[in-house]
Design a protein around this motif. Structure first.
Motif, PDB file in Angstrom:
ATOM      1  N   SER A 207     -12.029  22.436 -34.467  1.00  0.00           N
ATOM      2  CA  SER A 207     -12.945  23.477 -34.014  1.00  0.00           C
ATOM      3  C   SER A 207     -12.339  24.867 -34.134  1.00  0.00           C
ATOM      4  O   SER A 207     -13.059  25.840 -34.351  1.00  0.00           O
ATOM      5  CB  SER A 207     -13.352  23.219 -32.560  1.00  0.00           C
ATOM      6  OG  SER A 207     -13.887  21.922 -32.411  1.00  0.00           O
ATOM      7  N   ARG A 211      -5.252  28.484 -30.800  1.00  0.00           N
ATOM      8  CA  ARG A 211      -5.763  28.797 -29.467  1.00  0.00           C
ATOM      9  C   ARG A 211      -4.601  29.105 -28.513  1.00  0.00           C
ATOM     10  O   ARG A 211      -3.635  28.355 -28.440  1.00  0.00           O
ATOM     11  CB  ARG A 211      -6.573  27.632 -28.920  1.00  0.00           C
ATOM     12  CG  ARG A 211      -7.976  27.539 -29.487  1.00  0.00           C
ATOM     13  CD  ARG A 211      -8.871  28.618 -28.875  1.00  0.00           C
ATOM     14  NE  ARG A 211     -10.267  28.406 -29.221  1.00  0.00           N
ATOM     15  CZ  ARG A 211     -10.992  29.223 -29.932  1.00  0.00           C
ATOM     16  NH1 ARG A 211     -10.471  30.341 -30.396  1.00  0.00           N
ATOM     17  NH2 ARG A 211     -12.252  28.965 -30.181  1.00  0.00           N
ATOM     18  N   GLN A 224      -7.713  23.192 -31.597  1.00  0.00           N
ATOM     19  CA  GLN A 224      -8.848  22.794 -30.766  1.00  0.00           C
ATOM     20  C   GLN A 224      -9.732  21.847 -31.567  1.00  0.00           C
ATOM     21  O   GLN A 224     -10.012  22.079 -32.740  1.00  0.00           O
ATOM     22  CB  GLN A 224      -9.678  24.005 -30.333  1.00  0.00           C
ATOM     23  CG  GLN A 224     -10.871  23.642 -29.455  1.00  0.00           C
ATOM     24  CD  GLN A 224     -11.708  24.849 -29.075  1.00  0.00           C
ATOM     25  OE1 GLN A 224     -11.189  25.944 -28.904  1.00  0.00           O
ATOM     26  NE2 GLN A 224     -13.015  24.649 -28.951  1.00  0.00           N
ATOM     27  N   THR A 225     -10.159  20.760 -30.936  1.00  0.00           N
ATOM     28  CA  THR A 225     -10.970  19.769 -31.626  1.00  0.00           C
ATOM     29  C   THR A 225     -12.055  19.245 -30.694  1.00  0.00           C
ATOM     30  O   THR A 225     -11.901  19.269 -29.465  1.00  0.00           O
ATOM     31  CB  THR A 225     -10.115  18.590 -32.120  1.00  0.00           C
ATOM     32  OG1 THR A 225     -10.958  17.601 -32.727  1.00  0.00           O
ATOM     33  CG2 THR A 225      -9.357  17.935 -30.973  1.00  0.00           C
ATOM     34  N   ASP A 226     -13.153  18.767 -31.292  1.00  0.00           N
ATOM     35  CA  ASP A 226     -14.193  18.130 -30.500  1.00  0.00           C
ATOM     36  C   ASP A 226     -14.080  16.615 -30.539  1.00  0.00           C
ATOM     37  O   ASP A 226     -14.937  15.912 -29.985  1.00  0.00           O
ATOM     38  CB  ASP A 226     -15.583  18.566 -30.969  1.00  0.00           C
ATOM     39  CG  ASP A 226     -15.905  18.114 -32.381  1.00  0.00           C
ATOM     40  OD1 ASP A 226     -14.970  17.709 -33.099  1.00  0.00           O
ATOM     41  OD2 ASP A 226     -17.077  18.165 -32.782  1.00  0.00           O
ATOM     42  N   TYR A 253     -10.331  20.573 -21.862  1.00  0.00           N
ATOM     43  CA  TYR A 253     -11.088  21.406 -20.922  1.00  0.00           C
ATOM     44  C   TYR A 253     -12.215  20.546 -20.398  1.00  0.00           C
ATOM     45  O   TYR A 253     -13.022  20.009 -21.164  1.00  0.00           O
ATOM     46  CB  TYR A 253     -11.648  22.644 -21.610  1.00  0.00           C
ATOM     47  CG  TYR A 253     -12.586  23.426 -20.722  1.00  0.00           C
ATOM     48  CD1 TYR A 253     -12.098  24.319 -19.784  1.00  0.00           C
ATOM     49  CD2 TYR A 253     -13.964  23.224 -20.787  1.00  0.00           C
ATOM     50  CE1 TYR A 253     -12.959  25.013 -18.949  1.00  0.00           C
ATOM     51  CE2 TYR A 253     -14.834  23.913 -19.961  1.00  0.00           C
ATOM     52  CZ  TYR A 253     -14.316  24.813 -19.035  1.00  0.00           C
ATOM     53  OH  TYR A 253     -15.163  25.481 -18.201  1.00  0.00           O
ATOM     54  N   SER A 254     -12.280  20.389 -19.077  1.00  0.00           N
ATOM     55  CA  SER A 254     -13.285  19.516 -18.512  1.00  0.00           C
ATOM     56  C   SER A 254     -13.617  19.935 -17.091  1.00  0.00           C
ATOM     57  O   SER A 254     -12.735  20.300 -16.320  1.00  0.00           O
ATOM     58  CB  SER A 254     -12.802  18.054 -18.518  1.00  0.00           C
ATOM     59  OG  SER A 254     -13.748  17.207 -17.898  1.00  0.00           O
ATOM     60  N   SER A 259     -14.106  13.868 -21.326  1.00  0.00           N
ATOM     61  CA  SER A 259     -14.197  14.726 -22.497  1.00  0.00           C
ATOM     62  C   SER A 259     -15.512  15.500 -22.508  1.00  0.00           C
ATOM     63  O   SER A 259     -16.577  14.950 -22.252  1.00  0.00           O
ATOM     64  CB  SER A 259     -14.093  13.891 -23.777  1.00  0.00           C
ATOM     65  OG  SER A 259     -14.321  14.680 -24.919  1.00  0.00           O
ATOM     66  N   ILE A 262     -14.005  19.657 -25.893  1.00  0.00           N
ATOM     67  CA  ILE A 262     -13.009  20.713 -26.065  1.00  0.00           C
ATOM     68  C   ILE A 262     -11.643  20.122 -25.730  1.00  0.00           C
ATOM     69  O   ILE A 262     -11.287  19.981 -24.558  1.00  0.00           O
ATOM     70  CB  ILE A 262     -13.297  21.941 -25.178  1.00  0.00           C
ATOM     71  CG1 ILE A 262     -14.689  22.496 -25.467  1.00  0.00           C
ATOM     72  CG2 ILE A 262     -12.249  23.022 -25.401  1.00  0.00           C
ATOM     73  CD1 ILE A 262     -15.065  23.677 -24.603  1.00  0.00           C
ATOM     74  N   PHE A 264      -7.305  19.914 -26.894  1.00  0.00           N
ATOM     75  CA  PHE A 264      -6.244  20.719 -27.489  1.00  0.00           C
ATOM     76  C   PHE A 264      -5.057  19.832 -27.878  1.00  0.00           C
ATOM     77  O   PHE A 264      -4.695  18.912 -27.143  1.00  0.00           O
ATOM     78  CB  PHE A 264      -5.779  21.808 -26.505  1.00  0.00           C
ATOM     79  CG  PHE A 264      -6.884  22.720 -26.056  1.00  0.00           C
ATOM     80  CD1 PHE A 264      -7.356  23.732 -26.878  1.00  0.00           C
ATOM     81  CD2 PHE A 264      -7.483  22.554 -24.815  1.00  0.00           C
ATOM     82  CE1 PHE A 264      -8.388  24.557 -26.474  1.00  0.00           C
ATOM     83  CE2 PHE A 264      -8.508  23.370 -24.397  1.00  0.00           C
ATOM     84  CZ  PHE A 264      -8.964  24.377 -25.230  1.00  0.00           C
TER      85      PHE A 264
END
Length: 387
Positions: A207, A211, A224-226, A253-254, A259, A262, A264
């Motif tokens: 993504s 970052r 950053q990945t989805d 990030y949650s 999940s 987002i 890292f």
């Protein structure tokens, strides 16, 4: 002649009647009676590899098969102090249970993470927070083998640690991807053991790259990945579509604990450098100047009467007797470059200083009192954080 015509008409009528009956009751017989070449052509299409059976369909099975054996589960045991509930002032109860008001006892707790085998010598890359304060570490391979492990060294500033397996041999190892080869939009796969359910692979794309400013580590330069990353994935592998290791899954990030698309990961070029230094010396040495930098905000720019396009990082603090203080750097100086490389943010300045060889001189481009100047500083070694 009339006789032959009657015979022909009767034959046609009978054939049409038979065709009507077959079409109504057994239409499958007509399909079976079609051209013989058609089934051969249809049967030949699915004979290729699964990834090429139809346009637009793809499989990452080969990449997963290449990477998954090197991804391991990391089980840690830690001792924590558990406060005891004070008992009434009864001699018999105290003799039986022995707990006094304010007393506590140690209790073993277990936690789960992931790791990646990166060499035949048994070195495993994982996150520092996975093994922090662990009394015992056990590693389980995808093929069912288990082994104890010890911490060779850790780098809290990047949340990375290197483990060493005890006795296992013939280990599967990850193939490390080339540095700087990843692009936004590339397909990536996250492999780990989320929630302890067993080895799991999730798929997504890159993504964003680089970052930072997340407040997770001292030095941040995350992928950053989805691809779904959940608790238990920490320390696991982020691989490309071919199965090459591009990062170590680190954080998500949650707002719910699961999940949210987002995640890292620490890039492999950073993980490779940290691992090599830990294996070689047991620790990571970084350049250090002993300063407290601060980004230039619009308010600070007006206070320092800076132009709109003026770059740099303001020095908000200088450690007494540190390398910067000995070189003459002052609070309020604006560092605009390091060895000719422009500085535009605190994260960029800290990352650049960290890469400088200790003991060597670095030239800082400064803006002091509205005038441009330069200052040479002998780079020191960043003090290690306590583990």
């Amino acid at each position: 002649m009339r006789r032959y015509w009657l015979i022909f008409a009767q034959a046609v009528t009978v054939c049409l009647g038979i065709l009507f009956v077959v079409t109504t009751l057994r239409p499958d017989l007509l399909r079976l009676a079609g051209p013989a070449a058609a089934p051969a052509v249809q049967a030949a299409v699915p004979a290729g590899p699964p990834a090429t059976r139809a346009a637009g369909l793809a499989s990452y099975a080969d990449g997963v098969a290449r990477a998954a054996p090197a991804v391991v589960n990391v089980y840690t045991t830690k001792l924590v102090n558990v406060p005891l509930i004070p008992l009434p002032d009864d001699p018999i109860l105290r003799q039986l249970f022995g707990n006094m008001p304010g007393a506590s006892r140690q209790q073993a707790t277990t936690s789960l993470g992931s790791g990646v085998i990166v060499s035949q010598d048994g070195f495993v890359l994982t996150n520092y927070h996975v093994v922090q304060a662990a009394e015992a570490i056990e590693v389980a391979l995808a093929d069912g083998r288990k082994d104890s492990a010890k911490v060779v060294g850790a780098d809290p500033d990047t949340d990375l640690a290197v483990l060493k397996l005890g006795s296992l041999r013939n280990l599967p190892t990850a193939v490390l991807a080339p540095d700087k080869g990843l692009r936004v939009g590339d397909v990536v796969l996250a492999i780990g053991n989320p929630f302890g359910v067993g080895q799991t692979t999730t798929q997504g794309i890159v993504s964003a790259l680089g970052r930072n400013g997340l407040g997770l580590n001292t030095y941040e330069h995350f992928i950053q990945t989805d691809a779904a990353i959940n608790p238990g994935n920490s320390g696991g592998a982020l691989v490309d579509a071919q199965g090459s290791l591009v990062g170590i899954n680190t954080a998500i990030y949650s707002e719910s604990g699961g999940s949210m698309g987002i995640g890292f990961a620490t890039p492999i070029d950073i993980a490779r450098r940290v691992m090599d230094e830990i294996v070689k010396t047991g620790k990571v040495k970084r350049g250090w100047l002993g300063i407290e930098p601060q980004d230039i905000t619009p308010e600070l720019a007006r206070a320092f009467q800076l132009e709109r396009d003026a770059g740099g990082v303001i020095i908000a603090g200088v450690l007494r007797d540190g390398p910067a203080a000995r070189a003459g750097l002052r609070v309020g100086d604006i560092v605009q470059s390091v060895n000719g490389k422009p500085m535009i943010s605190t994260n960029g300045l800290l990352a650049e200083i960290a890469q400088l060889p200790t003991g060597e001189r670095a030239r800082l481009g400064l803006l002091r009192g509205g005038k441009i100047s330069e200052l040479d500083v002998v780079v020191g070694t960043r003090p290690g954080r306590p583990r």
